[in-house]
Design an enzyme around this catalytic site. Structure first.
Site, PDB file in Angstrom:
ATOM      1  N   CYS A 120       0.864  -1.179   0.000  1.00 23.94           N
ATOM      2  CA  CYS A 120       0.000   0.000   0.000  1.00 23.94           C
ATOM      3  C   CYS A 120       0.895   1.222   0.000  1.00 23.94           C
ATOM      4  O   CYS A 120       2.086   1.126   0.268  1.00 23.94           O
ATOM      5  CB  CYS A 120      -0.919   0.006   1.220  1.00 23.94           C
ATOM      6  SG  CYS A 120      -2.310   1.151   1.009  1.00 23.94           S
ATOM      7  N   CYS A 122      -0.175   4.289   1.593  1.00 27.92           N
ATOM      8  CA  CYS A 122      -0.576   5.300   2.587  1.00 27.92           C
ATOM      9  C   CYS A 122       0.466   5.578   3.661  1.00 27.92           C
ATOM     10  O   CYS A 122       0.550   6.689   4.160  1.00 27.92           O
ATOM     11  CB  CYS A 122      -1.934   4.962   3.203  1.00 27.92           C
ATOM     12  SG  CYS A 122      -1.967   3.432   4.144  1.00 27.92           S
ATOM     13  N   CYS A 130      -3.978   6.079  -0.256  1.00 23.27           N
ATOM     14  CA  CYS A 130      -3.425   4.777  -0.646  1.00 23.27           C
ATOM     15  C   CYS A 130      -3.007   4.702  -2.113  1.00 23.27           C
ATOM     16  O   CYS A 130      -2.570   3.643  -2.582  1.00 23.27           O
ATOM     17  CB  CYS A 130      -4.423   3.669  -0.325  1.00 23.27           C
ATOM     18  SG  CYS A 130      -4.888   3.641   1.425  1.00 23.27           S
ATOM     19  N   LYS A 196     -12.157  -4.728   1.942  1.00 24.26           N
ATOM     20  CA  LYS A 196     -11.636  -3.876   2.998  1.00 24.26           C
ATOM     21  C   LYS A 196     -12.600  -2.707   3.151  1.00 24.26           C
ATOM     22  O   LYS A 196     -12.800  -1.927   2.214  1.00 24.26           O
ATOM     23  CB  LYS A 196     -10.243  -3.389   2.638  1.00 24.26           C
ATOM     24  CG  LYS A 196      -9.635  -2.501   3.705  1.00 24.26           C
ATOM     25  CD  LYS A 196      -8.220  -2.139   3.355  1.00 24.26           C
ATOM     26  CE  LYS A 196      -7.614  -1.261   4.428  1.00 24.26           C
ATOM     27  NZ  LYS A 196      -6.268  -0.847   4.073  1.00 24.26           N
ATOM     28  N   ARG A 206      -3.620   3.652  12.434  1.00 23.27           N
ATOM     29  CA  ARG A 206      -3.154   4.885  11.790  1.00 23.27           C
ATOM     30  C   ARG A 206      -2.219   5.660  12.704  1.00 23.27           C
ATOM     31  O   ARG A 206      -1.301   6.332  12.239  1.00 23.27           O
ATOM     32  CB  ARG A 206      -4.347   5.721  11.323  1.00 23.27           C
ATOM     33  CG  ARG A 206      -5.055   5.001  10.179  1.00 23.27           C
ATOM     34  CD  ARG A 206      -6.259   5.721   9.638  1.00 23.27           C
ATOM     35  NE  ARG A 206      -6.955   4.857   8.687  1.00 23.27           N
ATOM     36  CZ  ARG A 206      -8.119   5.137   8.137  1.00 23.27           C
ATOM     37  NH1 ARG A 206      -8.731   6.283   8.441  1.00 23.27           N
ATOM     38  NH2 ARG A 206      -8.679   4.298   7.298  1.00 23.27           N
ATOM     39  N   ARG A 218     -11.189   7.694   3.300  1.00 24.57           N
ATOM     40  CA  ARG A 218     -10.910   6.659   2.304  1.00 24.57           C
ATOM     41  C   ARG A 218     -12.178   6.070   1.668  1.00 24.57           C
ATOM     42  O   ARG A 218     -12.143   5.012   1.071  1.00 24.57           O
ATOM     43  CB  ARG A 218     -10.135   5.514   2.948  1.00 24.57           C
ATOM     44  CG  ARG A 218      -8.833   5.904   3.614  1.00 24.57           C
ATOM     45  CD  ARG A 218      -7.890   4.727   3.651  1.00 24.57           C
ATOM     46  NE  ARG A 218      -6.861   4.811   4.666  1.00 24.57           N
ATOM     47  CZ  ARG A 218      -5.827   5.650   4.660  1.00 24.57           C
ATOM     48  NH1 ARG A 218      -5.704   6.526   3.695  1.00 24.57           N
ATOM     49  NH2 ARG A 218      -4.930   5.621   5.624  1.00 24.57           N
ATOM     50  N   GLU A 234     -16.209  -8.133  -4.992  1.00 21.97           N
ATOM     51  CA  GLU A 234     -14.782  -7.799  -4.867  1.00 21.97           C
ATOM     52  C   GLU A 234     -13.945  -9.081  -4.811  1.00 21.97           C
ATOM     53  O   GLU A 234     -12.924  -9.207  -5.485  1.00 21.97           O
ATOM     54  CB  GLU A 234     -14.525  -6.983  -3.590  1.00 21.97           C
ATOM     55  CG  GLU A 234     -14.956  -5.528  -3.659  1.00 21.97           C
ATOM     56  CD  GLU A 234     -13.941  -4.646  -4.377  1.00 21.97           C
ATOM     57  OE1 GLU A 234     -12.957  -5.173  -4.932  1.00 21.97           O
ATOM     58  OE2 GLU A 234     -14.132  -3.422  -4.405  1.00 21.97           O
ATOM     59  N   LYS A 249     -11.871  -7.546   5.954  1.00 21.18           N
ATOM     60  CA  LYS A 249     -11.269  -6.701   6.978  1.00 21.18           C
ATOM     61  C   LYS A 249     -12.155  -5.501   7.242  1.00 21.18           C
ATOM     62  O   LYS A 249     -12.559  -4.850   6.274  1.00 21.18           O
ATOM     63  CB  LYS A 249      -9.899  -6.246   6.456  1.00 21.18           C
ATOM     64  CG  LYS A 249      -9.191  -5.267   7.335  1.00 21.18           C
ATOM     65  CD  LYS A 249      -7.947  -4.825   6.662  1.00 21.18           C
ATOM     66  CE  LYS A 249      -7.329  -3.732   7.506  1.00 21.18           C
ATOM     67  NZ  LYS A 249      -6.170  -3.192   6.911  1.00 21.18           N
ATOM     68  N   SER A 275      -6.743  -3.371  14.390  1.00 25.93           N
ATOM     69  CA  SER A 275      -6.218  -2.649  15.546  1.00 25.93           C
ATOM     70  C   SER A 275      -7.311  -2.192  16.511  1.00 25.93           C
ATOM     71  O   SER A 275      -7.151  -2.287  17.726  1.00 25.93           O
ATOM     72  CB  SER A 275      -5.398  -1.454  15.065  1.00 25.93           C
ATOM     73  OG  SER A 275      -6.186  -0.584  14.255  1.00 25.93           O
ATOM     74  N   TYR A 314      -3.212  -9.145  16.218  1.00 26.07           N
ATOM     75  CA  TYR A 314      -2.170  -8.661  17.111  1.00 26.07           C
ATOM     76  C   TYR A 314      -2.092  -9.515  18.382  1.00 26.07           C
ATOM     77  O   TYR A 314      -1.150  -9.392  19.150  1.00 26.07           O
ATOM     78  CB  TYR A 314      -2.433  -7.186  17.473  1.00 26.07           C
ATOM     79  CG  TYR A 314      -2.515  -6.314  16.241  1.00 26.07           C
ATOM     80  CD1 TYR A 314      -1.351  -5.870  15.613  1.00 26.07           C
ATOM     81  CD2 TYR A 314      -3.748  -5.978  15.668  1.00 26.07           C
ATOM     82  CE1 TYR A 314      -1.418  -5.101  14.460  1.00 26.07           C
ATOM     83  CE2 TYR A 314      -3.826  -5.216  14.517  1.00 26.07           C
ATOM     84  CZ  TYR A 314      -2.657  -4.782  13.916  1.00 26.07           C
ATOM     85  OH  TYR A 314      -2.729  -4.040  12.767  1.00 26.07           O
TER      86      TYR A 314
HETATM   87  C1  PBG Z   1      -3.142   0.314   4.864  1.00 26.77           C
HETATM   88  C2  PBG Z   1      -3.707  -0.525   5.930  1.00 26.77           C
HETATM   89  C3  PBG Z   1      -4.560  -0.174   7.001  1.00 26.77           C
HETATM   90  C4  PBG Z   1      -4.700  -1.316   7.799  1.00 26.77           C
HETATM   91  C5  PBG Z   1      -3.973  -2.320   7.178  1.00 26.77           C
HETATM   92  N1  PBG Z   1      -3.409  -1.821   6.011  1.00 26.77           N
HETATM   93  C6  PBG Z   1      -5.134   1.098   7.416  1.00 26.77           C
HETATM   94  C7  PBG Z   1      -6.045   1.887   6.612  1.00 26.77           C
HETATM   95  O1  PBG Z   1      -6.564   1.475   5.559  1.00 26.77           O
HETATM   96  O2  PBG Z   1      -6.254   3.001   7.048  1.00 26.77           O
HETATM   97  C8  PBG Z   1      -5.456  -1.414   9.092  1.00 26.77           C
HETATM   98  C9  PBG Z   1      -4.997  -2.480  10.022  1.00 26.77           C
HETATM   99  C10 PBG Z   1      -5.505  -2.358  11.399  1.00 26.77           C
HETATM  100  O3  PBG Z   1      -6.309  -1.474  11.749  1.00 26.77           O
HETATM  101  O4  PBG Z   1      -5.088  -3.193  12.213  1.00 26.77           O
HETATM  102  N2  PBG Z   1      -3.951   0.691   3.845  1.00 26.77           N
END
Ligand code: PBG
Length: 324
Positions: A120, A122, A130, A196, A206, A218, A234, A249, A275, A314
């Site tokens: 990615c 970003c 991204c 996603k 972030r 986004r 998708e 996700k 996260s 995690y």
């Molecule tokens: C990057 C990306 C993100 C996450 C994984 N890859 C963040 C986003 O899209 O802002 C999030 C992972 C997480 O929250 O644990 N594009």
């Protein structure tokens, strides 16, 4: 005379019986452990909203990876925090970039541990989006594909076992596949973040990856949380373009999507316990509101029950320890 009811409790009477008839299994070998790597010597920077997770300099990333591997976790997923950012995110495809360096170091120390790299832009762009921006501030889909493909090739050359695009540009799986194949990397699998969603649950990530968009959000490329059928589209498109595995996700608010994608495709399905999901459990456990171990095992078992073959989490090291 009692009503003649069926006695489902017969099979719940003892631990042995419950083990015998359990429908879903959670194993350490199904887990992927995400790591945040940054430049610097011998550094660990705690992430406030994610207790127990740190940004790691490369030597510590190797150490964490070794600990996870020792517990039976088969894979790590690498995110990079570059030394400098620019408009296009050139740090993403720098052969000496932080993810490339970490990949080499981990593969050298732990050849059997799978290294998956996040593809990615970003984390690498000054604007935090991204893909490549147009003058009006919108993300230009097609000209971003080339940058993403370049990134995947650079990561695979550094030794990544699997590349995982998370940008949500249309056509990126096909673009990555074509470029990898052209560069002699036909054996590198693609794990696509197919569905996603534009989620509030990425908040702590972030902070960790320093990738909050400088303006806007986004929602013009990540999915609307209300849409499950579109998520299946998708996933099907990504499989058609050559994805070897697909991902949903976040995980917990989207278990119906995990199930729908599991039923619509034949490839392994991965779910990302993100996260914000991690932060919620950690905060509640720290406050004494719930039992962390039982809560995490229940949540991850639920993700497996919904149909996920693989879980990115995690909690991976803790779970592997608890399951021993
Ligand atoms: C990057 C990306 C993100 C996450 C994984 N890859 C963040 C986003 O899209 O802002 C999030 C992972 C997480 O929250 O644990 N594009």
């Amino acid at each position: 005379m009692a009503f003649p009811h069926t006695r489902l409790r017969r099979l719940r009477q003892s631990g042995v019986l419950r083990d015998l008839v359990r429908e879903t299994e959670l194993r350490a070998s199904q887990l992927v452990y995400p790591l945040f790597v940054e430049h610097g010597l011998d550094r660990r920077t705690p992430i406030e909203s994610m207790p127990g997770v740190d940004r790691l300099s490369i030597n510590h990333a190797v150490e964490e990876a070794a600990e996870a591997a020792g517990l039976g976790v088969p894979a790590v997923l690498l995110f990079g925090i570059p030394a400098a950012k620019d408009d296009e995110g050139s740090g993403a495809w720098d052969d000496e970039g932080v993810v490339q360096l970490a990949t080499r170091a981990i593969k050298e120390a732990l050849p059997d541990l799978l290294v998956i790299t996040d593809v990615c832009l970003c984390e690498y762009t000054t604007h935090g989006h991204c893909g490549r921006l147009r003058d009006d501030g919108s993300v230009d889909n097609d000209s971003s594909l080339e940058l993403l493909a370049r990134t995947a090739v650079s990561q695979a050359r550094a030794g990544a076992d699997v590349v995982a695009p998370s940008d949500m540009m249309d056509g990126r799986v096909g673009a990555l596949r074509a470029e990898l194949d052209a560069e002699g990397l036909a054996d590198t699998p693609i794990l696509s973040y197919s569905a996603k969603f534009a989620s509030a649950f990425y908040g702590p990530f972030r902070e960790a990856a320093d990738s909050t968009p400088a303006f806007g959000d986004r929602r013009a490329y990540q999915m609307d949380p209300a849409n499950a059928r579109e998520a299946v589209r998708e996933a099907l498109l990504d499989v058609e373009e050559g994805a070897d595995m697909v991902m949903v996700k976040p995980a917990l608010p989207y278990l119906d999507v995990v199930r729908a994608v599991r039923e619509a495709t034949l490839v392994p399905v991965c779910a990302y316990n993100v996260s914000g999901e991690y932060a919620m459990v950690k905060a509640a456990a720290a406050a004494g509101y719930l039992d962390e171990r039982a809560g995490v095992l229940e949540a991850l078992t639920g993700i497996r029950r919904a149909g996920a073959d693989v879980i990115v989490t995690y909690h991976a090291k803790d779970v592997a320890r608890w399951l021993r």
